[in-house]
Scaffold this motif. Structure first.
Motif, PDB file in Angstrom:
ATOM      1  N   VAL A  82     -12.367   5.276   0.879  1.00 29.62           N
ATOM      2  CA  VAL A  82     -13.477   4.669   1.391  1.00 29.62           C
ATOM      3  C   VAL A  82     -13.713   4.743   2.839  1.00 29.62           C
ATOM      4  N   THR A  83     -15.091   4.684   3.371  1.00 32.22           N
ATOM      5  CA  THR A  83     -15.340   4.738   4.606  1.00 32.22           C
ATOM      6  C   THR A  83     -16.138   3.558   5.168  1.00 32.22           C
ATOM      7  N   VAL A  84     -15.905   3.041   6.183  1.00 27.45           N
ATOM      8  CA  VAL A  84     -16.220   1.764   6.743  1.00 27.45           C
ATOM      9  C   VAL A  84     -16.607   1.929   7.882  1.00 27.45           C
ATOM     10  N   LEU A  85     -17.442   1.083   8.817  1.00 27.14           N
ATOM     11  CA  LEU A  85     -17.859   1.130  10.105  1.00 27.14           C
ATOM     12  C   LEU A  85     -16.483   0.674  10.928  1.00 27.14           C
ATOM     13  N   GLY A  86     -16.159   1.326  12.171  1.00 33.00           N
ATOM     14  CA  GLY A  86     -14.925   0.830  12.926  1.00 33.00           C
ATOM     15  C   GLY A  86     -14.994  -0.471  13.138  1.00 33.00           C
ATOM     16  N   SER A  87     -16.014  -1.104  13.556  1.00 34.61           N
ATOM     17  CA  SER A  87     -16.182  -2.582  13.898  1.00 34.61           C
ATOM     18  C   SER A  87     -15.604  -3.325  12.617  1.00 34.61           C
ATOM     19  N   LEU A  88     -15.822  -2.819  11.356  1.00 34.81           N
ATOM     20  CA  LEU A  88     -15.413  -3.675  10.392  1.00 34.81           C
ATOM     21  C   LEU A  88     -13.941  -3.487   9.914  1.00 34.81           C
ATOM     22  N   VAL A  89     -13.005  -2.903  11.054  1.00 38.46           N
ATOM     23  CA  VAL A  89     -11.600  -2.681  10.462  1.00 38.46           C
ATOM     24  C   VAL A  89     -10.860  -3.692  11.607  1.00 38.46           C
ATOM     25  N   GLU A  90      -9.965  -4.398  10.704  1.00 36.18           N
ATOM     26  CA  GLU A  90      -9.119  -5.178  11.230  1.00 36.18           C
ATOM     27  C   GLU A  90      -7.502  -5.034  11.336  1.00 36.18           C
ATOM     28  N   PRO A  91      -6.995  -4.577  12.530  1.00 43.02           N
ATOM     29  CA  PRO A  91      -5.204  -4.023  12.239  1.00 43.02           C
ATOM     30  C   PRO A  91      -4.574  -5.227  11.851  1.00 43.02           C
ATOM     31  N   ILE A  92      -3.693  -5.144  10.976  1.00 41.54           N
ATOM     32  CA  ILE A  92      -2.491  -6.225  10.652  1.00 41.54           C
ATOM     33  C   ILE A  92      -1.294  -5.484  10.739  1.00 41.54           C
ATOM     34  N   ASN A  93      -0.213  -6.013  10.991  1.00 44.19           N
ATOM     35  CA  ASN A  93       1.183  -5.811  11.335  1.00 44.19           C
ATOM     36  C   ASN A  93       2.090  -6.077  10.147  1.00 44.19           C
ATOM     37  N   PRO A  94       2.343  -5.444   9.222  1.00 43.92           N
ATOM     38  CA  PRO A  94       3.087  -5.658   7.940  1.00 43.92           C
ATOM     39  C   PRO A  94       4.429  -5.641   8.446  1.00 43.92           C
ATOM     40  N   ASP A  95       5.300  -6.449   7.627  1.00 38.88           N
ATOM     41  CA  ASP A  95       6.882  -6.428   8.021  1.00 38.88           C
ATOM     42  C   ASP A  95       7.588  -5.590   7.186  1.00 38.88           C
ATOM     43  N   PRO A  96       8.462  -4.851   7.687  1.00 39.23           N
ATOM     44  CA  PRO A  96       9.430  -3.862   6.649  1.00 39.23           C
ATOM     45  C   PRO A  96      10.510  -4.783   6.085  1.00 39.23           C
ATOM     46  N   MET A  97      10.697  -4.579   4.699  1.00 40.05           N
ATOM     47  CA  MET A  97      11.601  -5.349   3.970  1.00 40.05           C
ATOM     48  C   MET A  97      12.145  -4.355   2.936  1.00 40.05           C
ATOM     49  N   PHE A  98      13.535  -4.889   2.696  1.00 35.87           N
ATOM     50  CA  PHE A  98      14.542  -4.069   1.859  1.00 35.87           C
ATOM     51  C   PHE A  98      14.440  -4.307   0.441  1.00 35.87           C
ATOM     52  N   ILE A  99      13.931  -3.616  -0.239  1.00 37.90           N
ATOM     53  CA  ILE A  99      13.532  -4.047  -1.994  1.00 37.90           C
ATOM     54  C   ILE A  99      15.236  -4.407  -2.364  1.00 37.90           C
ATOM     55  N   ARG A 100      16.181  -3.646  -2.319  1.00 38.96           N
ATOM     56  CA  ARG A 100      17.300  -4.073  -2.905  1.00 38.96           C
ATOM     57  C   ARG A 100      17.989  -5.217  -2.307  1.00 38.96           C
ATOM     58  N   LEU A 101      17.398  -5.898  -1.408  1.00 36.10           N
ATOM     59  CA  LEU A 101      18.190  -7.109  -1.177  1.00 36.10           C
ATOM     60  C   LEU A 101      17.451  -8.433  -1.386  1.00 36.10           C
ATOM     61  N   HIS A 102      16.498  -8.221  -2.168  1.00 40.63           N
ATOM     62  CA  HIS A 102      15.669  -9.576  -2.813  1.00 40.63           C
ATOM     63  C   HIS A 102      15.963  -9.602  -4.192  1.00 40.63           C
ATOM     64  N   ASN A 103      16.626 -10.558  -4.575  1.00 38.07           N
ATOM     65  CA  ASN A 103      16.918 -10.530  -6.330  1.00 38.07           C
ATOM     66  C   ASN A 103      15.598 -10.972  -6.824  1.00 38.07           C
ATOM     67  N   ASP A 104      14.541 -11.541  -6.089  1.00 39.16           N
ATOM     68  CA  ASP A 104      13.225 -11.950  -6.826  1.00 39.16           C
ATOM     69  C   ASP A 104      12.427 -10.788  -7.093  1.00 39.16           C
ATOM     70  N   VAL A 105      12.616  -9.671  -6.671  1.00 36.72           N
ATOM     71  CA  VAL A 105      11.752  -8.334  -6.591  1.00 36.72           C
ATOM     72  C   VAL A 105      12.211  -7.485  -7.748  1.00 36.72           C
ATOM     73  N   ASN A 106      11.362  -7.182  -8.647  1.00 35.11           N
ATOM     74  CA  ASN A 106      11.646  -6.114  -9.593  1.00 35.11           C
ATOM     75  C   ASN A 106      11.523  -4.681  -8.910  1.00 35.11           C
ATOM     76  N   ALA A 107      12.822  -4.114  -8.632  1.00 39.76           N
ATOM     77  CA  ALA A 107      12.847  -2.653  -8.146  1.00 39.76           C
ATOM     78  C   ALA A 107      12.237  -1.694  -8.708  1.00 39.76           C
ATOM     79  N   ASP A 108      12.252  -1.804 -10.076  1.00 38.44           N
ATOM     80  CA  ASP A 108      11.551  -0.653 -10.876  1.00 38.44           C
ATOM     81  C   ASP A 108      10.238  -0.622 -10.680  1.00 38.44           C
TER      82      ASP A 108
END
Length: 212
Positions: free
Chosen positions: A56-82
């Motif tokens: 997709v291509t959008v106007l630069g003024s319609l882009v809003e940066p967000i900062n995701p957090d790193p997470m380790f999949i294997r350390l979360h029992n509530d996440v299906n690693a598959d």
């Protein structure tokens, strides 16, 4: 808030994410599963198709940066690693909270209104798998929604990219596209691409995306 006017454009891909809700009372977080939203692309002159990543291509003024957090999949029992087989090593990925996505959504719509962006210039995407995008909760209900934007877009004539279930082409105007299939069928003229499903005889396609 004042959005800066710019003609610069930004091109990118849509990430596929998985909603994870640690508890019933908590808002979900969204984890990137390592993939991207794709669509069917029919190989000309054949009945085969390939999966292509949607860009997709959008106007630069319609882009809003967000900062995701790193997470380790294997350390979360509530996440299906598959479900994260596309992640390199299936060890770590990125997560973003619902409230951050919702705030970004509201801010982007406010920018669009402030800049008087034509609604026709905003294209919507319908991938083959409806549970991939737009982002959804685990129960398949929409997760990030701007009610004001939805109401205006629903009443507009903006472009809507859909996938034809007969030939699997990406089309902006489904009515015109299906009308061409019907004319080919009624006139017994060959199609430019091989159809995955023939046009129905009793109710020829009926504009409902299914032959009868």
């Amino acid at each position: 808030m004042r959005a800066l006017r710019t003609t610069a454009k930004v091109t990118g891909q849509l990430l596929t994410v998985i909603a994870n809700q640690p508890s019933p009372d908590a808002h979900p977080v969204f984890l990137w599963d390592g993939g991207y939203v794709t669509s069917h692309s029919v190989i000309q002159g054949s009945s085969q198709s390939t999966e292509q990543v949607i860009v997709v291509t959008v106007l630069g003024s319609l882009v809003e940066p967000i900062n995701p957090d790193p997470m380790f999949i294997r350390l979360h029992n509530d996440v299906n690693a598959d479900a994260f087989s596309q992640v390199n090593g299936s060890q770590s990925t990125w997560e973003i909270s619902w409230d951050v996505l919702q705030e970004a959504c509201n801010l982007l719509w406010a920018k669009a209104v402030d800049l008087k962006v034509p609604l026709k210039s905003i294209a919507t995407v319908t991938p083959p798998k409806e549970n991939i995008f737009p982002y959804q909760h685990s129960d398949s209900t929409p997760a990030v929604v701007s009610l004001k934007a939805c109401n205006l877009l629903a009443a507009s004539d903006g472009d809507h990219v859909s996938i034809c279930s007969l030939c699997e082409s990406r089309v902006a105007n489904m009515y015109n596209h299906i009308g061409q299939h019907i004319l080919h069928a009624l006139g017994s003229t060959p199609e430019e691409v091989a159809l995955k499903e023939p046009v129905g005889n009793t109710l020829p396609y009926s504009f409902c995306e299914h032959s009868r």
